[in-house]
Design a protein around this motif. Structure first.
Motif, PDB file in Angstrom:
ATOM      1  N   ALA A 144       0.838  -1.190   0.000  1.00  0.00           N
ATOM      2  CA  ALA A 144       0.000   0.000   0.000  1.00  0.00           C
ATOM      3  C   ALA A 144       0.873   1.240   0.000  1.00  0.00           C
ATOM      4  N   THR A 176      -4.491   7.164  -1.962  1.00  0.00           N
ATOM      5  CA  THR A 176      -3.948   5.883  -1.520  1.00  0.00           C
ATOM      6  C   THR A 176      -3.988   4.890  -2.674  1.00  0.00           C
ATOM      7  N   ASP A 177      -3.145   3.875  -2.560  1.00  0.00           N
ATOM      8  CA  ASP A 177      -3.088   2.837  -3.585  1.00  0.00           C
ATOM      9  C   ASP A 177      -2.803   1.517  -2.888  1.00  0.00           C
ATOM     10  N   TYR A 178      -3.361   0.440  -3.425  1.00  0.00           N
ATOM     11  CA  TYR A 178      -3.222  -0.868  -2.798  1.00  0.00           C
ATOM     12  C   TYR A 178      -2.908  -1.942  -3.835  1.00  0.00           C
ATOM     13  N   LYS A 218      -6.587  -5.302  -1.340  1.00  0.00           N
ATOM     14  CA  LYS A 218      -7.700  -4.351  -1.459  1.00  0.00           C
ATOM     15  C   LYS A 218      -8.918  -4.848  -0.712  1.00  0.00           C
ATOM     16  N   PHE A 220      -6.905  -4.248   3.758  1.00  0.00           N
ATOM     17  CA  PHE A 220      -5.895  -3.393   4.392  1.00  0.00           C
ATOM     18  C   PHE A 220      -6.236  -1.926   4.163  1.00  0.00           C
ATOM     19  N   THR A 221      -5.862  -1.101   5.137  1.00  0.00           N
ATOM     20  CA  THR A 221      -6.050   0.343   5.014  1.00  0.00           C
ATOM     21  C   THR A 221      -4.797   1.061   5.484  1.00  0.00           C
ATOM     22  N   ILE A 222      -4.274   1.930   4.634  1.00  0.00           N
ATOM     23  CA  ILE A 222      -3.114   2.736   4.996  1.00  0.00           C
ATOM     24  C   ILE A 222      -3.592   4.123   5.401  1.00  0.00           C
ATOM     25  N   LEU A 238      -0.760   0.817   9.009  1.00  0.00           N
ATOM     26  CA  LEU A 238      -1.370  -0.136   8.090  1.00  0.00           C
ATOM     27  C   LEU A 238      -2.291  -1.031   8.912  1.00  0.00           C
TER      28      LEU A 238
END
Length: 124
Positions: free
Chosen positions: A49, A58-60, A65, A68-70, A81
């Protein structure tokens, strides 16, 4: 210069959650896009991420996808993360990285600074 220290790794059962944190020091953190990468045993380092300098973009990786979350807190010089619904294939050493540009990138060669990594192990 940016110094990075990851924390929050550990052992978790499949389906569980972990939250990784990356503490950054140095004057340039707020101008740096940040990324998380991982490297499993015997495999190449791969993108997980990334987040832009402002946090607005943001990019994953497709593999994470929706799970996860950044996020980042520029006031605290931290990037996190959040990892949910973990799978055994998420097992790896996770690295925090910073680049000298504001735009997020999934290419590890675009990052100038790296932490030492934190181990994440997901048991089945």
């Amino acid at each position: 210069q940016v110094q990075l220290v990851e924390s929050g790794g550990g052992l978790v059962q499949a389906g569980g959650s972990l939250r990784l944190s990356c503490a950054a020091s140095g004057r340039t953190f707020s101008t740096s896009a940040m990324g998380w990468f991982r490297q499993a045993l015997g495999k190449e380092r791969e993108f997980v991420a990334a987040i832009s300098r402002s946090g607005g973009t943001t990019d994953y990786a497709d593999s994470v996808k929706g799970r996860f979350t950044i996020s980042r807190d520029n006031a605290k010089n931290m990037v996190a993360l959040q990892m949910n619904s973990l799978k055994p294939e998420d097992t790896a050493v996770y690295y925090c990285a910073a680049r000298n540009f504001a735009i997020a990138s999934g290419d590890p060669s675009h990052y100038a600074y790296w932490g030492q990594g934190t181990q994440v192990t997901v048991s089945s």
